[in-house]
Design a protein around this motif. Structure first.
Motif, PDB file in Angstrom:
ATOM      1  N   ILE A   1       2.719   5.664  -2.022  1.00  0.00           N
ATOM      2  CA  ILE A   1       3.082   4.404  -2.597  1.00  0.00           C
ATOM      3  C   ILE A   1       2.055   3.993  -3.674  1.00  0.00           C
ATOM      4  O   ILE A   1       0.352   3.424  -3.497  1.00  0.00           O
ATOM      5  CB  ILE A   1       3.358   2.717  -2.149  1.00  0.00           C
TER       6      ILE A   1
ATOM      7  N   ASN B   1       4.024   4.704   4.281  1.00  0.00           N
ATOM      8  CA  ASN B   1       4.034   6.036   3.899  1.00  0.00           C
ATOM      9  C   ASN B   1       4.242   6.492   4.806  1.00  0.00           C
ATOM     10  O   ASN B   1       3.819   7.367   4.361  1.00  0.00           O
ATOM     11  CB  ASN B   1       1.982   5.667   3.323  1.00  0.00           C
TER      12      ASN B   1
ATOM     13  N   LEU C   1      11.768  -2.507  -2.723  1.00  0.00           N
ATOM     14  CA  LEU C   1      10.897  -0.845  -2.250  1.00  0.00           C
ATOM     15  C   LEU C   1      10.959  -1.564  -0.719  1.00  0.00           C
ATOM     16  O   LEU C   1      10.744  -2.023  -0.177  1.00  0.00           O
ATOM     17  CB  LEU C   1       9.584  -1.428  -2.454  1.00  0.00           C
TER      18      LEU C   1
ATOM     19  N   ALA D   1       6.547   4.994  -6.289  1.00  0.00           N
ATOM     20  CA  ALA D   1       6.767   3.066  -5.904  1.00  0.00           C
ATOM     21  C   ALA D   1       5.961   2.815  -5.661  1.00  0.00           C
ATOM     22  O   ALA D   1       4.704   3.747  -6.092  1.00  0.00           O
ATOM     23  CB  ALA D   1       7.024   3.482  -3.957  1.00  0.00           C
TER      24      ALA D   1
ATOM     25  N   VAL E   1       2.427  -1.383   3.414  1.00  0.00           N
ATOM     26  CA  VAL E   1       2.661  -0.318   2.121  1.00  0.00           C
ATOM     27  C   VAL E   1       2.404   1.178   3.380  1.00  0.00           C
ATOM     28  O   VAL E   1       2.373   2.183   3.068  1.00  0.00           O
ATOM     29  CB  VAL E   1       1.191  -0.847   1.050  1.00  0.00           C
TER      30      VAL E   1
ATOM     31  N   ILE F   1      10.924   0.391  -5.977  1.00  0.00           N
ATOM     32  CA  ILE F   1      10.922   2.247  -6.685  1.00  0.00           C
ATOM     33  C   ILE F   1      11.355   2.248  -7.812  1.00  0.00           C
ATOM     34  O   ILE F   1      12.122   1.886  -8.292  1.00  0.00           O
ATOM     35  CB  ILE F   1      11.537   2.635  -5.569  1.00  0.00           C
TER      36      ILE F   1
END
Ligand SMILES: [Fe+2]
Length: 477
Positions: free
Chosen positions: A475, A468, A450, A329, A464, A347
């Protein structure tokens, strides 16, 4: 002069900022509020836009008086007070443009054409639902209009609702389902609802209220296939009419219906050249309203116009990740303006691995039948896909010529929703593809947005971090 365009009180609010012919910023409200298809702007979005300058003028994407009148007399969605009116932006001089004119301006003024027919098809603007415009030089002139309740968009949305999906949001899922169905089973029945480009059975705003058969899973697929077939037939009729009425060879196609990439492909049979800006739905109309006020063509460069994460494109990290795990990603640079992730909030995966599709679906928590899209080096596109034009914003579903070699990006009907990339469009993504190609002989990667199903695309570093943590993912930024 700095012009801020605003689109609010309908699905997918957005803000754009232009300085003369340069687009400085375009962003979606949902990416800041995390409310999918958010109707209203918000502080995060406005603050981000204002980093690019304080506007001298505001351009609003529709006529609020007519909109109120329509909601009052016809009901349906839309309405409420725009959130930005609660801020000091409300003190800045403002011009309102009609809904379909904003769509037309977004398309024509971002195109390279100085002579084109502009077709706008959506669910409903204030009252207009289908319009045809002639674009000549800097002028955009109305040539034809249909009004509510006749509507291409409401027809498609009503059937979206009939099969249990969310209207005005999940039409793209109905389009994907069509590949699994038999279009003939319900073709005549669905056609009765929309027998010609100027005739419809009733007001689709109320949904399909007289469907008289049980609907199981296979029926949903068969209905989707029939709806897509009828839509395509009516669309081709309408487009041929638009071409005949204006005598123009170039098409600018706008409105939410222009997101139907399966139907869009067929338009190349009618027109010599086509431009669909990357955000043809209502969210593109903040840029459309700003362009309408400017009144001339913009210097369109790219759709990477939103929140800026900064950084160079992490080509080597992505490549290493794909060769190691098959899937990565990436979140970097400016967010895409439009519904598709085009490399900056994506992604990316190895398209040759047939199992990769399931892995991506698990990460995204979405239906297993949904197809994934390929991103391909533009000069190789015609070797792998039946196309002789570019598709930089994933707007056409075309037949894949080597489905056995890239099984994870081919839909059940043998088509792929292709994104073509040149070095000019996105140097980082192009270099990545070039390197993958030099090792594998395949100039293609799988590219999907994403996000988790039903949630907006990731925007900033906080998103992000959260992604994660929840997905135990890493990512690349
Ligand atoms: Fe619209």
């Amino acid at each position: 002069m700095l012009i801020m365009g605003i689109n609010e009180t309908t699905h997918d609010a957005s803000i754009s900022l232009i300085k003369d012919d340069k687009v400085l910023f375009s962003g979606h409200a949902e990416r800041y509020s995390k409310v999918k298809n958010d109707w209203f702007t918000n502080k995060g979005l406005i603050d981000n836009a204002l980093e690019y300058g304080i506007p001298d003028q505001i351009a609003y994407y529709e006529n609020p008086f007519l909109k109120k009148l329509r909601v009052k007399t016809c009901g349906g969605f839309g309405g409420g007070k725009p959130w930005f009116e609660h801020t000091y932006l409300n003190a800045i001089p403002r011009t309102n443009f009609k809904h379909h004119y904003s769509h037309a301006a977004a398309g024509y003024y971002t195109s390279k054409f100085d002579d084109a027919v502009i077709v706008v098809l959506d669910s409903i603007g204030e009252f207009n639902t289908s319009t045809i415009w002639a674009g000549e030089g800097n002028d955009i002139k109305l040539m034809y209009k249909d009004n509510y309740p006749f509507s291409f968009g409401l027809f498609y949305s009503a059937f979206t609702q009939l099969v249990g999906l969310k209207p005005n949001e999940e039409e793209y899922i109905l389009m994907g389902m069509a590949g699994y169905g038999d279009p003939e089973r319900y073709f005549h029945k669905v056609k009765d609802y929309f027998p010609s480009m100027s005739q419809q059975k009733y007001n689709f705003h109320k949904g399909i209220i007289d469907w008289d058969e049980p609907i199981g899973q296979q029926e949903k697929f068969d209905i989707a296939a029939a709806v897509q077939k009828v839509y395509e037939q009516r669309l081709m009729e309408f487009m041929r009419y638009a071409k005949a009425k204006t005598g123009k060879e170039n098409l600018v196609f706008m409105g939410g219906c222009a997101l139907n990439c399966s139907a869009n492909t067929k338009l190349w049979d009618i027109f010599s050249d086509i431009w669909i800006m990357p955000n043809p739905g209502d969210a593109g109309s903040s840029l459309g309203a700003a362009a309408a006020l400017y009144g001339k063509h913009l210097n369109w460069q790219s759709p990477y116009l939103g929140y800026d994460l900064g950084g160079d494109y992490p080509v080597q990290k992505i490549l290493d990740g794909i060769f190691e795990d098959g899937i990565v990603a990436v979140a970097t640079g400016r967010a895409e303006y439009g519904p598709r992730a085009l490399g900056n909030r994506s992604i990316l995966a190895d398209p040759t691995d047939p199992d990769i599709k399931n892995k991506v679906n698990l990460i995204k928590k979405r239906e297993l039948f949904r197809p994934f899209a390929p991103v391909v080096m533009a000069e190789h596109a015609s070797e792998w896909f039946d196309m002789n034009y570019e598709s930089p914003y994933m707007q056409y579903a075309v037949k894949c010529l080597k489905p056995d070699l890239i099984p994870s990006v081919v839909h059940v009907d043998g088509t792929s929703r292709v994104q073509t990339v040149t070095k000019d469009q996105h140097p980082g993504l192009y270099t990545l593809l070039e390197k993958f190609y030099s090792v594998t002989g395949v100039p293609i990667l799988l590219n999907t947005s994403l996000n988790i199903k039903g949630q907006p695309l990731l925007n900033d570093m906080n998103d992000v971090k959260i992604f994660n943590e929840i997905n135990r993912f890493n990512i690349i930024t």
